[in-house]
Design an enzyme around this catalytic site. Structure first.
Site, mmCIF file in Angstrom:
data_model
loop_
_atom_site.group_PDB
_atom_site.id
_atom_site.type_symbol
_atom_site.label_atom_id
_atom_site.label_comp_id
_atom_site.label_asym_id
_atom_site.label_seq_id
_atom_site.Cartn_x
_atom_site.Cartn_y
_atom_site.Cartn_z
ATOM 1 N N GLU A 32 0.828 -1.224 0.000
ATOM 2 C CA GLU A 32 0.000 0.000 0.000
ATOM 3 C C GLU A 32 0.855 1.265 0.000
ATOM 4 O OE1 GLU A 32 -1.014 2.002 3.251
ATOM 5 O OE2 GLU A 32 -1.060 0.334 4.697
ATOM 6 N N LYS A 167 -2.712 -1.235 15.345
ATOM 7 C CA LYS A 167 -1.960 -0.335 16.229
ATOM 8 C C LYS A 167 -2.680 -0.195 17.557
ATOM 9 C CE LYS A 167 -0.994 2.085 11.994
ATOM 10 N NZ LYS A 167 -2.183 1.714 11.207
#
Ligand code: PSU
Ligand code: MN
Length: 316
Positions: A32, A167
């Site tokens: 990405e 995260k």
């Protein structure tokens, strides 16, 4: 061919090397571009983008970094295109599912998130994608409603996403709940709990664990053979030597979250702000950890792509 697909293919721009690999049924790994433009500072972002591609190649697959350039859905970038995105940084639009059509319609540039990269990878026929961490349910989502579009994309687009979990700026328990609700397999690679990006173990148990790339390829194959929609999450913990001390990273994250709240930072600005602040607060150590974990994911994704190709060849 449905019209929608015809239009998509007309705006799809496959790099010749990627095109050749896909036509030959050779392993390809999607990468990405949001992590390059928005996730890391210059020049580490360019260096990481290049190293990711090299890592995929070193393991025998062809890298396809995905972005939108001039309204074209690019599958595989030239060196100059990658550098342009890295130099552009935050000036480049951050593109998720909702933004793709407008960029195509207006001929604009954008860096693709996990969600948008999955869409473009699926259009190109790429089954495996490596990133750092997927987006998820943000802390305080019961008020902000901030749930990453990445989760809903995983529910509907058939690509396996190799990541270091999510995260810990997110609410990981709620992130797992949403994935479960949508029937997305979250498979621990040689781990039994969800990795939390900078640390190997979030303490949230996973229902599934597999220890070999071949087993992951079989799980992907079975998922799609069963006619189940959507993608799979392959959760690959950060290598132990690059893991951050939990208390240190938690303190940095808590401070960054408090600053974001005080400054009213929200929506798609939230993740880039938090990543940058955490990197500052840790004196760059979290950035080094981030780079190490994405490289580790690119290596595993290449191994899975090879195994998936071998499986399909064997199945005829
Ligand atoms: N992994 C990284 N750095 C990143 C991201 C992943 O190491 O910046 C990006 C991905 O593009 C993911 C996005 O889709 O973070 C999540 O953004 P949001 O929380 O706004 O959905
Ligand atoms: Mn969000």
């Amino acid at each position: 061919m449905p019209d929608a697909l015809r239009t998509a293919i007309a705006v799809l721009d496959c790099h010749p090397e990627v095109q050749t690999a896909l036509a030959a049924g050779a392993p390809v790994v999607a990468l990405e571009s949001t992590l390059i433009a928005h996730g890391m500072p210059w020049p580490h972002n360019l260096e990481t983008g290049r190293r990711l591609e090299a890592e995929v190649r070193r393991h025998g697959a062809v890298p396809a970094t995905i972005a939108v350039l001039g309204g074209r859905l690019k599958v595989g970038l030239s060196a100059a295109e990658l550098e342009g995105l890295a130099r552009g940084g935050a000036r480049v639009a951050k593109v998720s599912r909702r933004d793709l059509a407008l960029l195509v319609a207006t001929g604009a540039d954008g860096a693709t998130t996990v969600a948008a990269t999955m869409i473009v990878a699926a259009l190109a026929g790429i089954k495996v994608f490596a990133t750092g961490g997927i987006g998820g349910v943000h802390r305080g989502a019961e008020r902000s409603f901030d749930i990453s579009a990445d989760l809903l994309e995983l529910a509907q687009t058939p690509v396996a996403v190799v990541c270091a979990g999510a995260k810990s700026i997110l609410d990981l328990a709620l992130t797992l709940e949403v994935l479960e609700t949508h029937g997305v397999p979250v498979i621990g690679y040689r781990c039994s709990s969800l990795p939390a990006f900078y640390v190997r173990d979030s303490g949230h148990a996973l229902a599934q664990r597999l220890d070999q790339p071949e087993a992951l390829a079989l799980a992907m194959h079975a998922h799609w053979q069963l006619g189940l929609k959507g993608g799979l999450v392959i959760a690959n913990p950060i290598p132990a030597q690059h893991e951050m001390p939990r208390e240190r990273i938690d303190a940095a994250i808590d401070q960054a979250l408090a600053e974001a709240a005080a400054q009213g930072i929200q929506g798609k600005a939230s993740t880039p702000f938090l990543l940058a602040r955490v990197a500052d607060l840790t004196g760059g150590d979290s950035l080094a950890a981030n780079i190490a974990l994405v490289l580790n994911n690119a290596a595993l994704a290449a191994q899975v792509a090879l195994a998936y190709v071998a499986l399909n060849r064997a199945a005829g």
